[in-house]
Scaffold this active site. Structure first.
Site, PDB file in Angstrom:
ATOM      1  N   LYS A 254     -29.237 -20.034  66.345  1.00 51.23           N
ATOM      2  CA  LYS A 254     -30.413 -19.624  65.577  1.00 51.23           C
ATOM      3  C   LYS A 254     -31.034 -20.858  64.962  1.00 51.23           C
ATOM      4  CE  LYS A 254     -32.299 -15.587  64.708  1.00 51.23           C
ATOM      5  NZ  LYS A 254     -32.213 -14.382  65.541  1.00 51.23           N
TER       6      LYS A 254
HETATM    7  P1  NAD Z   1     -41.981 -10.251  62.186  1.00 47.61           P
HETATM    8  O1  NAD Z   1     -42.185 -11.451  61.357  1.00 47.61           O
HETATM    9  O2  NAD Z   1     -42.794 -10.063  63.421  1.00 47.61           O
HETATM   10  O3  NAD Z   1     -42.175  -8.924  61.291  1.00 47.61           O
HETATM   11  C1  NAD Z   1     -41.459  -8.677  60.120  1.00 47.61           C
HETATM   12  C2  NAD Z   1     -42.092  -7.477  59.399  1.00 47.61           C
HETATM   13  O4  NAD Z   1     -41.272  -7.125  58.277  1.00 47.61           O
HETATM   14  C3  NAD Z   1     -43.480  -7.751  58.839  1.00 47.61           C
HETATM   15  O5  NAD Z   1     -44.230  -6.554  58.881  1.00 47.61           O
HETATM   16  C4  NAD Z   1     -43.190  -8.156  57.388  1.00 47.61           C
HETATM   17  O6  NAD Z   1     -44.300  -7.951  56.518  1.00 47.61           O
HETATM   18  C5  NAD Z   1     -42.052  -7.200  57.076  1.00 47.61           C
HETATM   19  N1  NAD Z   1     -41.157  -7.646  56.000  1.00 47.61           N
HETATM   20  C6  NAD Z   1     -40.661  -8.885  55.767  1.00 47.61           C
HETATM   21  N2  NAD Z   1     -39.842  -8.875  54.703  1.00 47.61           N
HETATM   22  C7  NAD Z   1     -39.795  -7.602  54.274  1.00 47.61           C
HETATM   23  C8  NAD Z   1     -39.131  -6.947  53.219  1.00 47.61           C
HETATM   24  N3  NAD Z   1     -38.334  -7.607  52.376  1.00 47.61           N
HETATM   25  N4  NAD Z   1     -39.321  -5.608  53.071  1.00 47.61           N
HETATM   26  C9  NAD Z   1     -40.117  -4.930  53.910  1.00 47.61           C
HETATM   27  N5  NAD Z   1     -40.783  -5.495  54.917  1.00 47.61           N
HETATM   28  C10 NAD Z   1     -40.630  -6.815  55.093  1.00 47.61           C
HETATM   29  O7  NAD Z   1     -40.418 -10.244  62.516  1.00 47.61           O
HETATM   30  P2  NAD Z   1     -39.679  -9.549  63.750  1.00 47.61           P
HETATM   31  O8  NAD Z   1     -39.627 -10.521  64.865  1.00 47.61           O
HETATM   32  O9  NAD Z   1     -40.229  -8.184  63.984  1.00 47.61           O
HETATM   33  O10 NAD Z   1     -38.203  -9.447  63.165  1.00 47.61           O
HETATM   34  C11 NAD Z   1     -37.810  -8.417  62.277  1.00 47.61           C
HETATM   35  C12 NAD Z   1     -36.285  -8.353  62.245  1.00 47.61           C
HETATM   36  O11 NAD Z   1     -35.792  -8.094  63.563  1.00 47.61           O
HETATM   37  C13 NAD Z   1     -35.575  -9.625  61.777  1.00 47.61           C
HETATM   38  O12 NAD Z   1     -34.388  -9.256  61.092  1.00 47.61           O
HETATM   39  C14 NAD Z   1     -35.205 -10.302  63.074  1.00 47.61           C
HETATM   40  O13 NAD Z   1     -34.111 -11.186  62.935  1.00 47.61           O
HETATM   41  C15 NAD Z   1     -34.851  -9.099  63.931  1.00 47.61           C
HETATM   42  N6  NAD Z   1     -34.928  -9.328  65.376  1.00 47.61           N
HETATM   43  C16 NAD Z   1     -36.083  -9.771  65.959  1.00 47.61           C
HETATM   44  C17 NAD Z   1     -36.118  -9.956  67.341  1.00 47.61           C
HETATM   45  C18 NAD Z   1     -37.376 -10.356  68.048  1.00 47.61           C
HETATM   46  O14 NAD Z   1     -37.381 -10.330  69.290  1.00 47.61           O
HETATM   47  N7  NAD Z   1     -38.459 -10.704  67.378  1.00 47.61           N
HETATM   48  C19 NAD Z   1     -34.967  -9.716  68.114  1.00 47.61           C
HETATM   49  C20 NAD Z   1     -33.801  -9.254  67.486  1.00 47.61           C
HETATM   50  C21 NAD Z   1     -33.806  -9.059  66.119  1.00 47.61           C
END
Ligand code: NAD
Length: 423
Positions: A111
């Site tokens: 990561k």
């Molecule tokens: P992103 O930045 O595209 O979106 C995150 C969303 O969550 C946004 O709408 C933001 O405003 C909201 N947010 C942030 N902090 C918050 C909080 N404290 N309370 C409520 N809402 C909040 O991120 P993403 O890529 O969608 O990732 C989201 C989660 O999924 C993370 O934990 C990430 O590690 C995990 N994840 C992402 C992927 C991927 O392919 N992008 C893969 C596996 C896991």
């Protein structure tokens, strides 16, 4: 047990470590392996200087942590968030190791991240910071060594800049250095939606198992309307489930009659946040988590399901789109309650790394698959993993989280024992 040194301290690392310890104990893991796997292989901290639009220079901390590569090259996202630190990145790297092993990918766990709020940067600043971060870690990553991908706060465009910077430094185009990049430069069809789609594939398996339908009676609340959350909403709407609430970091919107994916994305594209979305009631993120809905998908960030919230949850299924959304104490409460079926993060959100793996393979062979093929292969992997984890949970009388972790950790440890110890 020997205590860890302070540099890894962060709530998420402590959580991930405790989960590992529980799983390792249950597996009667060899003590030597235990001490090796509870910390990452390597960690790099860099200072990233970049020019602001006003000409001044800002310096921010950047990280890349490689946890374990016994099964193949390190793989993992890059996060831009003001709270990113070494402990958090190390925890996420460790989760990636178990996740890749669980879904049988020939990849290890890594990561990366930068401690910054990308929302406060202009496009130019974001690009300059990304390019400098890439050049700082250029000798640490590589298509056969460590392949970054998007995570919170990063997207396809950021991956394109990483790919371009890496290629410029090496002197030729190397698309296979990152995944989650735009299709035009070697990205994979279906990657952008893969994580959210994978969450829904798991829910489809849970529905079969628990005997419910993902139709208009299945009300879903989704915390976080970013990459993962919005793709899950899109797919849920397509299969006929009713998404009643979504949120971003500021607040949530709720309509018991259902929300439209198109209307939500149009609104966010125009206003950058969900607040003010018409025909819906405003709710806080806490209220959203405790709404009267059958399914809750935390798809925002770690630690949002706190013990206080865990006691008030009304959902029947908790599908963890985010990494580490449920704190240790909240997890204990949910387990004691016994009325919520948990699809843990390492399983539920594995769709992202599965299609990232497809992207890497397509780039390496310079031969690209169609989206139907990709989604079909993704579904096969996700449903097989779901069923394997559930079977393990039943056989060993453990919960789904422990079953998923034990499955991943067991595979990694078997591979380590088979390869042996050098020198
Ligand atoms: P992103 O930045 O595209 O979106 C995150 C969303 O969550 C946004 O709408 C933001 O405003 C909201 N947010 C942030 N902090 C918050 C909080 N404290 N309370 C409520 N809402 C909040 O991120 P993403 O890529 O969608 O990732 C989201 C989660 O999924 C993370 O934990 C990430 O590690 C995990 N994840 C992402 C992927 C991927 O392919 N992008 C893969 C596996 C896991």
């Amino acid at each position: 047990m020997k205590k860890l040194t302070a540099e890894w301290d962060s709530p998420l690392f402590i959580q991930v470590q405790a989960q590992f310890e529980t799983a390792a104990k249950k597996l009667c893991l060899d003590e030597n392996l235990f001490y090796r796997l509870r910390v990452p292989d390597k960690a790099l901290i860099v200072s990233v200087p970049f020019r602001n639009d006003d000409g001044s220079i800002r310096v921010v901390p950047g990280y890349r942590v490689q946890h374990n590569d016994v099964l193949g090259p390190y793989k993992g996202g890059v996060r831009y968030h003001p709270l990113v630190n070494l402990g958090e990145v190390a925890a996420l790297a460790m989760l990636m190791t178990w996740k890749c092993a669980l879904v049988n990918l020939p990849l290890g766990g890594a990561k990366g991240g930068i401690q910054i709020d990308p929302g406060l940067l202009s496009r130019g600043e974001l690009q300059r910071m990304t390019r400098r971060y890439t050049s700082e870690i250029v000798n640490f990553i590589g298509p056969d060594v460590d392949i970054p991908a998007p995570d919170m706060g990063t997207n396809e465009q950021v991956m394109a800049w990483i790919m371009d910077t890496y290629s410029q430094l090496k002197g030729y185009a190397i698309p296979e250095i990152v995944t989650g990049k735009p299709v035009i430069i070697g990205g994979s069809l279906g990657r952008k939606e893969a994580t959210g789609r994978g969450v829904v594939y798991c829910l489809m398996e849970a529905a079969k198992l628990k005997g419910f339908k993902l139709d208009e009676h299945a009300r879903v609340a989704v915390q976080g309307f970013g990459n993962v959350g919005s793709a899950a909403v899109k797919k849920l709407e397509k299969i006929g489930a009713k998404v009643v609430a979504v949120s971003d970091v500021h607040s949530g919107v709720y309509n018991p009659r259902g929300l439209s994916y198109r209307a939500l994305t149009d609104w966010v594209n125009q206003h950058r946040r969900l607040e003010g979305f018409p025909e819906a009631e405003t709710v806080s993120n806490e209220e959203l988590a405790c709404l009267d809905a059958e399914i809750l998908i935390p798809a925002a960030t770690e630690g949002t399901i706190t013990p206080q919230i865990a006691k008030r949850l009304k959902c029947k299924v908790l599908a963890e789109g985010a990494n580490g959304p449920t704190t240790l104490e909240a997890d204990r409460i949910i387990e004691e309650r016994g009325d919520i079926f948990v699809i843990p993060d390492v399983l539920a959100n594995a769709g992202g790394v599965v299609v990232s793996y497809f992207e890497w393979v397509q780039d390496l062979q310079n031969y690209f698959w169609n989206e139907k093929e990709i989604n079909k292969k993704l579904f096969e992997i996700m449903s097989t993993a779901f069923q394997a984890v559930h079977a393990f949970a039943v056989e060993h009388k453990v919960g789904m989280r422990l079953a998923a972790l034990m499955t991943g950790i067991r595979k990694v440890s078997q591979a380590m024992l088979t390869r042996g110890f050098y020198p």
